[in-house]
Motif scaffolding. Structure first.
Motif, mmCIF file in Angstrom:
data_model
loop_
_atom_site.group_PDB
_atom_site.id
_atom_site.type_symbol
_atom_site.label_atom_id
_atom_site.label_comp_id
_atom_site.label_asym_id
_atom_site.label_seq_id
_atom_site.Cartn_x
_atom_site.Cartn_y
_atom_site.Cartn_z
ATOM 1 N N VAL A 7 -13.561 -8.680 14.340
ATOM 2 C CA VAL A 7 -14.394 -8.885 13.250
ATOM 3 C C VAL A 7 -15.357 -10.130 13.803
ATOM 4 N N SER A 8 -16.761 -10.018 13.333
ATOM 5 C CA SER A 8 -17.655 -11.080 13.458
ATOM 6 C C SER A 8 -17.106 -12.330 12.533
ATOM 7 N N ALA A 9 -17.838 -13.453 13.028
ATOM 8 C CA ALA A 9 -17.415 -14.631 12.039
ATOM 9 C C ALA A 9 -18.094 -14.372 10.591
ATOM 10 N N GLU A 10 -19.076 -13.441 10.387
ATOM 11 C CA GLU A 10 -19.650 -13.006 9.323
ATOM 12 C C GLU A 10 -18.852 -11.989 8.473
ATOM 13 N N GLY A 11 -17.792 -11.411 8.959
ATOM 14 C CA GLY A 11 -16.785 -10.419 8.514
ATOM 15 C C GLY A 11 -17.323 -8.985 8.686
ATOM 16 N N TYR A 48 -10.103 -16.103 17.002
ATOM 17 C CA TYR A 48 -9.501 -16.818 16.040
ATOM 18 C C TYR A 48 -8.562 -15.654 15.251
ATOM 19 N N VAL A 49 -7.469 -16.130 14.850
ATOM 20 C CA VAL A 49 -6.477 -15.529 14.041
ATOM 21 C C VAL A 49 -6.291 -16.193 12.763
ATOM 22 N N GLY A 50 -6.725 -15.884 11.599
ATOM 23 C CA GLY A 50 -6.738 -17.204 10.700
ATOM 24 C C GLY A 50 -7.662 -18.370 10.786
ATOM 25 N N ASP A 51 -6.887 -19.236 10.642
ATOM 26 C CA ASP A 51 -7.559 -20.567 11.244
ATOM 27 C C ASP A 51 -7.131 -21.214 12.544
ATOM 28 N N GLU A 52 -6.297 -20.469 13.419
ATOM 29 C CA GLU A 52 -5.988 -20.803 14.603
ATOM 30 C C GLU A 52 -6.451 -20.123 15.670
ATOM 31 N N GLU A 53 -7.294 -20.721 16.634
ATOM 32 C CA GLU A 53 -7.851 -19.994 17.782
ATOM 33 C C GLU A 53 -6.765 -19.586 18.574
ATOM 34 N N GLY A 59 0.755 -10.851 22.893
ATOM 35 C CA GLY A 59 2.150 -10.911 22.984
ATOM 36 C C GLY A 59 3.081 -12.200 22.432
ATOM 37 N N ALA A 60 2.398 -13.430 23.329
ATOM 38 C CA ALA A 60 2.859 -14.509 23.271
ATOM 39 C C ALA A 60 2.490 -15.231 21.911
ATOM 40 N N PHE A 61 1.398 -14.702 21.615
ATOM 41 C CA PHE A 61 0.939 -15.381 20.072
ATOM 42 C C PHE A 61 1.741 -14.571 18.989
ATOM 43 N N MET A 62 2.100 -13.372 18.975
ATOM 44 C CA MET A 62 2.595 -12.673 18.320
ATOM 45 C C MET A 62 4.250 -13.231 18.121
ATOM 46 N N GLN A 63 4.682 -13.414 19.179
ATOM 47 C CA GLN A 63 5.932 -14.029 19.341
ATOM 48 C C GLN A 63 6.067 -15.476 18.839
ATOM 49 N N ARG A 64 5.159 -16.372 18.945
ATOM 50 C CA ARG A 64 5.458 -17.727 18.660
ATOM 51 C C ARG A 64 5.199 -17.546 16.953
ATOM 52 N N ASN A 65 4.065 -16.809 16.498
ATOM 53 C CA ASN A 65 4.084 -16.739 14.940
ATOM 54 C C ASN A 65 4.868 -15.748 14.417
ATOM 55 N N THR A 72 -2.064 -4.594 11.326
ATOM 56 C CA THR A 72 -3.248 -4.834 11.945
ATOM 57 C C THR A 72 -3.528 -6.535 12.290
ATOM 58 N N LEU A 73 -3.540 -6.865 13.342
ATOM 59 C CA LEU A 73 -4.151 -8.305 14.064
ATOM 60 C C LEU A 73 -5.600 -8.383 13.581
ATOM 61 N N ARG A 74 -5.985 -9.173 12.705
ATOM 62 C CA ARG A 74 -7.537 -9.332 12.499
ATOM 63 C C ARG A 74 -8.037 -10.620 13.259
ATOM 64 N N ILE A 75 -8.820 -10.252 14.427
ATOM 65 C CA ILE A 75 -9.091 -11.318 15.172
ATOM 66 C C ILE A 75 -10.784 -11.310 15.160
ATOM 67 N N VAL A 76 -11.163 -12.788 14.756
ATOM 68 C CA VAL A 76 -12.406 -12.909 14.490
ATOM 69 C C VAL A 76 -12.971 -13.540 15.818
ATOM 70 N N TYR A 77 -14.104 -12.904 16.122
ATOM 71 C CA TYR A 77 -14.894 -13.347 17.448
ATOM 72 C C TYR A 77 -16.133 -14.281 17.016
ATOM 73 N N GLN A 78 -16.241 -15.078 17.657
ATOM 74 C CA GLN A 78 -17.402 -16.415 17.525
ATOM 75 C C GLN A 78 -17.843 -16.553 18.719
ATOM 76 N N PRO A 79 -19.502 -16.323 18.761
ATOM 77 C CA PRO A 79 -20.045 -16.465 19.877
ATOM 78 C C PRO A 79 -20.229 -18.265 20.160
ATOM 79 N N GLN A 80 -20.113 -18.619 21.556
ATOM 80 C CA GLN A 80 -20.084 -19.929 21.719
ATOM 81 C C GLN A 80 -21.589 -20.233 22.177
ATOM 82 N N ALA A 81 -21.940 -21.500 22.210
ATOM 83 C CA ALA A 81 -23.321 -22.002 22.689
ATOM 84 C C ALA A 81 -23.290 -21.717 24.244
ATOM 85 N N VAL A 82 -24.678 -21.099 24.572
ATOM 86 C CA VAL A 82 -24.889 -21.004 25.956
ATOM 87 C C VAL A 82 -25.933 -22.063 26.495
ATOM 88 N N PHE A 83 -26.043 -22.732 27.302
ATOM 89 C CA PHE A 83 -26.861 -23.664 27.797
ATOM 90 C C PHE A 83 -27.538 -23.000 29.168
#
Length: 146
Positions: A7-11, A48-53, A59-65, A72-83
């Motif tokens: 999902v984009s940062a705009e939803g 990001y998943v929720g508020d956590e990057e 698998g490790a993320f699922m196990q830790r949380n 369904t794991l909702r993963i928000v993708y956010q573009p980073q600055a490119v210089f």
């Protein structure tokens, strides 16, 4: 495998939900997002998943949380600055005046003036909007002490 929805940062959903292996991490997710968005240049993204990057493999993320694979794991993708840095290949302006090499320059705090110090023992103050000298200070030869 883990069912994921990108999902984009705009939803906005990026395609349909995907089953992804447990060993998929941010580098692989970045490749997937770039492919789905048809980016010619590979752009960097943060996830990001929720508020956590998301910095681990899924698998490790699922196990830790203590997350279940039934959701369904909702993963928000956010573009980073490119210089992008372009090389300087030409000078946009020159200011003639010193008769020896310029050894130091400094801009005024407001960016309107420039001071240049030269081996000809002068310091010149320049108006950058008109590229004309404002003042010329003449001095003695300079000695640098250890």
């Amino acid at each position: 495998s883990v069912m994921c929805q990108l999902v984009s940062a705009e939803g906005e959903q990026l395609g349909a939900a995907l089953y992804l292996p447990h060993n998929v991490g941010p580098p692989q997710l970045q490749d997937i997002v770039n492919q789905l968005l048809h980016n010619e240049d590979k752009l960097p993204y943060a996830f990001y998943v929720g508020d956590e990057e998301l910095s681990l493999q899924l698998g490790a993320f699922m196990q830790r949380n203590n997350a279940t694979a039934e959701v369904t794991l909702r993963i928000v993708y956010q573009p980073q600055a490119v210089f992008r840095i372009r090389p300087v290949n030409r000078c946009s302006a020159t200011i003639a005046g010193h008769t020896e090499a310029v050894l130091a320059v400094s801009f005024s705090p407001d960016g309107r003036c420039l001071a240049s110090g030269s081996g000809d023992t002068t310091v010149r103050f320049w108006d950058l909007s008109t590229q004309t000298p404002l003042y010329t200070c003449k001095g003695q030869s300079v000695r640098f002490l250890p």
